[in-house]
Design a protein around this motif. Structure first.
Motif, PDB file in Angstrom:
ATOM      1  N   ARG A  87       0.827  -1.215   0.000  1.00  0.00           N
ATOM      2  CA  ARG A  87       0.000   0.000   0.000  1.00  0.00           C
ATOM      3  C   ARG A  87       0.858   1.260   0.000  1.00  0.00           C
ATOM      4  NH1 ARG A  87      -3.191  -3.106   3.650  1.00  0.00           N
ATOM      5  NH2 ARG A  87      -2.181  -2.088   5.431  1.00  0.00           N
ATOM      6  N   ALA A  88       2.059   1.158   0.560  1.00  0.00           N
ATOM      7  CA  ALA A  88       2.962   2.311   0.593  1.00  0.00           C
ATOM      8  C   ALA A  88       3.667   2.539  -0.740  1.00  0.00           C
ATOM      9  CB  ALA A  88       4.000   2.142   1.699  1.00  0.00           C
ATOM     10  N   GLY A  89       3.457   1.626  -1.686  1.00  0.00           N
ATOM     11  CA  GLY A  89       4.024   1.844  -3.014  1.00  0.00           C
ATOM     12  C   GLY A  89       4.985   0.795  -3.507  1.00  0.00           C
ATOM     13  N   ALA A  90       5.274  -0.233  -2.701  1.00  0.00           N
ATOM     14  CA  ALA A  90       6.173  -1.285  -3.172  1.00  0.00           C
ATOM     15  C   ALA A  90       5.520  -2.059  -4.306  1.00  0.00           C
ATOM     16  CB  ALA A  90       6.534  -2.230  -2.037  1.00  0.00           C
ATOM     17  N   SER A  91       6.297  -2.386  -5.323  1.00  0.00           N
ATOM     18  CA  SER A  91       5.792  -3.224  -6.407  1.00  0.00           C
ATOM     19  C   SER A  91       5.995  -4.696  -6.085  1.00  0.00           C
ATOM     20  CB  SER A  91       6.515  -2.885  -7.712  1.00  0.00           C
ATOM     21  OG  SER A  91       7.899  -3.179  -7.602  1.00  0.00           O
ATOM     22  N   ARG A  92       6.948  -4.973  -5.204  1.00  0.00           N
ATOM     23  CA  ARG A  92       7.245  -6.359  -4.843  1.00  0.00           C
ATOM     24  C   ARG A  92       7.767  -6.392  -3.417  1.00  0.00           C
ATOM     25  NH1 ARG A  92      11.616  -9.992  -8.136  1.00  0.00           N
ATOM     26  NH2 ARG A  92      13.168  -9.249  -6.679  1.00  0.00           N
ATOM     27  N   VAL A  93       7.301  -7.394  -2.657  1.00  0.00           N
ATOM     28  CA  VAL A  93       7.782  -7.628  -1.303  1.00  0.00           C
ATOM     29  C   VAL A  93       8.246  -9.078  -1.226  1.00  0.00           C
ATOM     30  CG1 VAL A  93       7.227  -7.608   1.145  1.00  0.00           C
ATOM     31  CG2 VAL A  93       6.142  -5.947  -0.373  1.00  0.00           C
ATOM     32  N   SER A  94       9.532  -9.274  -1.008  1.00  0.00           N
ATOM     33  CA  SER A  94      10.091 -10.624  -0.973  1.00  0.00           C
ATOM     34  C   SER A  94      10.516 -10.986   0.446  1.00  0.00           C
ATOM     35  CB  SER A  94      11.274 -10.737  -1.940  1.00  0.00           C
ATOM     36  OG  SER A  94      12.258  -9.761  -1.643  1.00  0.00           O
ATOM     37  N   THR A  95      10.824 -12.280   0.639  1.00  0.00           N
ATOM     38  CA  THR A  95      11.143 -12.759   1.984  1.00  0.00           C
ATOM     39  C   THR A  95      12.630 -12.952   2.218  1.00  0.00           C
ATOM     40  OG1 THR A  95      10.899 -15.074   1.288  1.00  0.00           O
ATOM     41  CG2 THR A  95       8.927 -13.955   2.141  1.00  0.00           C
ATOM     42  N   GLY A  96      13.443 -12.938   1.148  1.00  0.00           N
ATOM     43  CA  GLY A  96      14.862 -13.203   1.348  1.00  0.00           C
ATOM     44  C   GLY A  96      15.058 -14.578   1.971  1.00  0.00           C
ATOM     45  N   PRO A  97      16.022 -14.723   2.894  1.00  0.00           N
ATOM     46  CA  PRO A  97      16.281 -16.037   3.497  1.00  0.00           C
ATOM     47  C   PRO A  97      15.354 -16.371   4.661  1.00  0.00           C
ATOM     48  CG  PRO A  97      17.840 -14.452   4.350  1.00  0.00           C
ATOM     49  CD  PRO A  97      16.990 -13.706   3.332  1.00  0.00           C
ATOM     50  N   ALA A  98      14.348 -15.536   4.941  1.00  0.00           N
ATOM     51  CA  ALA A  98      13.559 -15.693   6.158  1.00  0.00           C
ATOM     52  C   ALA A  98      12.870 -17.050   6.252  1.00  0.00           C
ATOM     53  CB  ALA A  98      12.524 -14.570   6.258  1.00  0.00           C
ATOM     54  N   LEU A  99      12.297 -17.533   5.150  1.00  0.00           N
ATOM     55  CA  LEU A  99      11.601 -18.819   5.208  1.00  0.00           C
ATOM     56  C   LEU A  99      12.571 -19.965   5.491  1.00  0.00           C
ATOM     57  CD1 LEU A  99       9.088 -18.448   2.222  1.00  0.00           C
ATOM     58  CD2 LEU A  99       8.546 -18.471   4.668  1.00  0.00           C
ATOM     59  N   MET A 100      13.743 -19.922   4.875  1.00  0.00           N
ATOM     60  CA  MET A 100      14.705 -20.978   5.148  1.00  0.00           C
ATOM     61  C   MET A 100      15.181 -20.933   6.594  1.00  0.00           C
ATOM     62  SD  MET A 100      18.535 -21.771   4.088  1.00  0.00           S
ATOM     63  CE  MET A 100      19.119 -23.444   3.794  1.00  0.00           C
ATOM     64  N   LEU A 101      15.445 -19.736   7.094  1.00  0.00           N
ATOM     65  CA  LEU A 101      15.900 -19.614   8.478  1.00  0.00           C
ATOM     66  C   LEU A 101      14.824 -20.097   9.444  1.00  0.00           C
ATOM     67  CD1 LEU A 101      17.716 -16.156   8.297  1.00  0.00           C
ATOM     68  CD2 LEU A 101      18.729 -18.452   8.228  1.00  0.00           C
ATOM     69  N   ALA A 102      13.554 -19.819   9.116  1.00  0.00           N
ATOM     70  CA  ALA A 102      12.462 -20.303   9.953  1.00  0.00           C
ATOM     71  C   ALA A 102      12.407 -21.834   9.926  1.00  0.00           C
ATOM     72  CB  ALA A 102      11.141 -19.712   9.481  1.00  0.00           C
ATOM     73  N   ALA A 103      12.615 -22.421   8.732  1.00  0.00           N
ATOM     74  CA  ALA A 103      12.611 -23.875   8.620  1.00  0.00           C
ATOM     75  C   ALA A 103      13.765 -24.484   9.414  1.00  0.00           C
ATOM     76  CB  ALA A 103      12.703 -24.288   7.152  1.00  0.00           C
ATOM     77  N   LEU A 104      14.936 -23.852   9.352  1.00  0.00           N
ATOM     78  CA  LEU A 104      16.074 -24.339  10.130  1.00  0.00           C
ATOM     79  C   LEU A 104      15.812 -24.203  11.624  1.00  0.00           C
ATOM     80  CD1 LEU A 104      19.139 -22.956   8.115  1.00  0.00           C
ATOM     81  CD2 LEU A 104      18.202 -25.273   8.115  1.00  0.00           C
ATOM     82  N   GLY A 105      15.171 -23.098  12.003  1.00  0.00           N
ATOM     83  CA  GLY A 105      14.846 -22.907  13.415  1.00  0.00           C
ATOM     84  C   GLY A 105      13.877 -23.961  13.918  1.00  0.00           C
TER      85      GLY A 105
END
Length: 283
Positions: A221-239
């Motif tokens: 809503r603030a104007g981003a055309s794309r919002v990605s997760t980077g390594p966050a999903l993998m780090l969550a899976a490792l956690g």
């Protein structure tokens, strides 16, 4: 293997605003597809960790491209590849890597202006690298989505927020002029600053979700055309794996998860990507 239709789909998704989860191997890519992701990004850190290397172009480029190929084969969704700085010292080398990646079937590319020492490349040098990437895609006839990353915010460029913002605008405008489709600014999470940057650049801005920051829809809503997760999903899976393993080695609790069971994942990979049984939305 080149899929211009996927590239066009990725362009359309960016115009509408895209939440882009990032995969690190074939299993994670297929999981993201079944979760309903309309497109999938790769995480360079996640791929490097999965290959047994630290992040930062330390994994052999052939290993990285092999991992990228497996991700592309595992999903029917458009894949945008994180190529870090291009795995090459010069524009010609960047063009070669881009050509190889596009030949695997990716629809989009990330190229960043940070070096392996954490400094930012001179704008003029990065412009030549982006032009080389665009020329490589044009030569193949692929309208690849080129996402030009600048680490001005992630690296804390400048002595003041105003200096950091001004440098981001300077670099972003140059990158868009060089043929980039959007400017990727990881580390920028303030919606007001994002809105101002979008106006100053006059072009699409991509950002990354960060812990403690705004949610993806707020950033869109603030104007981003794309919002990605980077390594966050993998780090969550490792956690999660770390916690389950500690429970196993301590009280002996059998690993349990609310996620898919063996039979479901077996079925996923018994069918072609995007085959019957997928809960992913068509594109």
């Amino acid at each position: 293997m080149i899929r211009p239709d996927h590239a066009r789909t990725l362009h359309l998704a960016h115009r509408e605003g895209l939440i882009l989860p990032n995969a690190w191997d074939a299993a994670s890519a297929r999981t993201l597809e079944h979760a309903g992701a309309p497109a999938i990004g790769t995480t360079s850190a996640g791929i490097a960790f999965a290959l047994g290397y630290p992040d930062g172009e330390t994994a052999p480029v052939d290993d990285m491209l092999d991992a990228l190929a497996r991700i592309v084969r595992a999903t029917s969704r458009p894949v945008t590849a994180d190529l870090e700085g291009g795995y090459a010292p010069d524009p010609d080398g960047v063009a070669l890597i881009v050509t190889r990646a596009l030949g695997l079937g990716v629809a989009g590319l990330n190229l960043e202006d940070a070096t392996d020492t954490g400094t930012l490349r001179p704008v003029e040098e990065q412009v030549l690298r982006l032009r080389a990437a665009r020329h490589a895609a044009d030569t193949l006839g692929v309208p690849a989505y080129l996402n030009a990353r600048t680490d001005t915010y992630l690296a804390g460029f400048g002595a003041t927020p105003a200096e950091r913002f001004a440098e981001t605008v300077r670099r972003g405008r140059a990158y868009l002029h060089a043929g980039a489709d959007s400017v990727f600014v990881p580390g920028l999470t303030d919606p007001a600053t994002l809105r101002e940057l979008r106006g100053a650049l006059g072009g699409p801005v991509s950002v990354m979700l960060l812990p403690g920051g705004p949610d993806a829809h707020t950033l869109l809503r603030a104007g981003a055309s794309r919002v990605s997760t980077g390594p966050a999903l993998m780090l969550a899976a490792l956690g999660h794996t770390l916690t389950l393993t500690r429970d196993l080695l301590g009280p002996g609790t059998p690993p349990a998860t609310p996620g898919p069971g063996y039979a479901q994942v077996q079925e996923w990979f018994s069918r072609p990507a995007g085959g019957a049984g997928s809960s992913a939305r068509p594109h």
